[in-house]
Write an enzyme that holds these catalytic residues in place. Structure first.
Site, PDB file in Angstrom:
ATOM      1  N   GLU A   3       0.858  -1.180   0.000  1.00  0.00           N
ATOM      2  CA  GLU A   3       0.000   0.000   0.000  1.00  0.00           C
ATOM      3  C   GLU A   3       0.902   1.240   0.000  1.00  0.00           C
ATOM      4  OE1 GLU A   3      -3.058  -0.373   3.053  1.00  0.00           O
ATOM      5  OE2 GLU A   3      -2.879  -2.551   2.983  1.00  0.00           O
ATOM      6  N   LYS A  57      -0.804   3.502  -5.618  1.00  0.00           N
ATOM      7  CA  LYS A  57       0.106   2.381  -5.383  1.00  0.00           C
ATOM      8  C   LYS A  57       0.997   2.102  -6.587  1.00  0.00           C
ATOM      9  CE  LYS A  57      -3.592   0.279  -2.637  1.00  0.00           C
ATOM     10  NZ  LYS A  57      -4.534  -0.848  -2.608  1.00  0.00           N
ATOM     11  N   HIS A  91      11.098 -16.453 -10.561  1.00  0.00           N
ATOM     12  CA  HIS A  91       9.972 -15.525 -10.744  1.00  0.00           C
ATOM     13  C   HIS A  91      10.408 -14.100 -11.081  1.00  0.00           C
ATOM     14  CE1 HIS A  91       7.583 -18.795  -9.179  1.00  0.00           C
ATOM     15  NE2 HIS A  91       8.249 -18.767  -8.035  1.00  0.00           N
ATOM     16  N   ARG A 109       3.026 -14.369  -8.192  1.00  0.00           N
ATOM     17  CA  ARG A 109       1.662 -14.604  -8.696  1.00  0.00           C
ATOM     18  C   ARG A 109       1.383 -13.905 -10.026  1.00  0.00           C
ATOM     19  NH1 ARG A 109      -2.528 -14.454  -3.805  1.00  0.00           N
ATOM     20  NH2 ARG A 109      -3.848 -15.268  -5.446  1.00  0.00           N
ATOM     21  N   ARG A 150     -20.836   8.861   0.048  1.00  0.00           N
ATOM     22  CA  ARG A 150     -20.827   7.441  -0.327  1.00  0.00           C
ATOM     23  C   ARG A 150     -21.735   6.605   0.567  1.00  0.00           C
ATOM     24  NH1 ARG A 150     -17.643   7.331  -5.093  1.00  0.00           N
ATOM     25  NH2 ARG A 150     -16.793   9.428  -4.963  1.00  0.00           N
TER      26      ARG A 150
END
Ligand code: ZN
Length: 269
Positions: A3, A57, A91, A109, A150
């Site tokens: 974050e 981010k 990876h 991932r 909201r």
């Protein structure tokens, strides 16, 4: 997912290593990690790193050829500077090789991505132009007015990048605990005073988390590959069943919009 504090820590680290470095070539073992087109290595030879920047981010690496490399780490992405690379870790999908040192993008991932765009067209990139004001830049009145309009849980509103950019599950949970607000409370039902308190809590938590170099709960590491320490200061996130640090009641967990929320049912109303 990294974050705001984690991404900012990576940017601060990488700025120290990368600014002024001259690109020699790219090595891209997984071309599909790049959006749209895979950049040609030959076109980048001799181009330098001008500055690094953050949008929510996203990590922005501005180059001297009027291009910006945008990196989103998503769930498990890592962007690490290595001075003397002797091997390529598993990876690793993208490597930027400089006259000395290398920048490795690693992602187990593979939800993360790299994008090369024209620097003066950043505001036209859909996933950037839709972002709300940054959690570190937004003013108190703007924060209050955006949330008061909201009709959804405050936790979901805080994590909505189109409302405020930068917060995810960890810092939304910690900010709400600090402000004494239950994650399921509907944003529009909260008083101005309570939202003002939430604003102050959010800013304070982000400030301390950046000082602590972010939270490492699963994969996050900083720009040199070292974990952060703010996970040691979490008061609710990942503490389901453990005693609340304020009142001793067991921390509860509730799923909101598909994400786990952690809170104290006594301290948060
Ligand atoms: Zn409590």
């Amino acid at each position: 997912m990294p974050e705001l504090p984690e991404v900012q820590t990576i940017i601060d680290d990488l700025s120290k290593y990368l600014i002024g470095k001259s690109i020699d070539k790219l090595n891209i073992p997984t071309p599909s990690i790049c959006r749209k087109h895979v950049p040609k290595s030959s076109r980048l030879k001799g181009v330098k790193i001008q500055s690094l920047d953050r949008r929510g981010k996203h990590i922005l690496v501005n180059l001297t050829n009027n291009q910006t490399m945008i990196v989103h780490l998503k769930m498990t992405g890592k962007l690490i500077y290595i001075d003397n690379a002797t091997e390529i870790a598993k990876h690793t999908h993208f490597i930027m090789i400089f006259d000395s040192g290398e920048l490795h993008f690693n992602d187990i991932r593979r939800f993360g991505f790299i994008d090369f765009v024209n620097s003066d067209k950043l505001d036209k990139i859909p996933y950037l132009s839709g972002l709300g004001p940054d959690a570190l830049d937004i003013s108190t009145p703007e924060f209050i007015s955006k949330l008061r309009s909201r009709n959804k849980p405050i936790k979901s509103a805080l994590m909505d990048q189109n409302i405020i950019a930068g917060l995810g599950n960890i810092y939304a949970d910690e900010s709400l605990f600090s402000a004494g607000i239950r994650p399921s409370r509907i944003a529009s039902s909260l008083s101005r005073k309570r939202l003002e308190k939430l604003y102050q809590s959010m800013r304070e938590i982000l400030r301390i988390a950046i000082q602590a170099r972010g939270s490492s709960v699963s994969d996050y590491v900083d720009g040199s590959g070292i974990p952060g320490t703010f996970q040691n200061q979490h008061k609710v996130y990942g503490r389901t069943g453990l005693p609340c640090v304020k009142c001793g009641a067991a921390i509860k967990r509730q799923v909101l919009a598909g994400r786990s929320s952690h809170y104290c049912s006594r301290c948060q109303r």
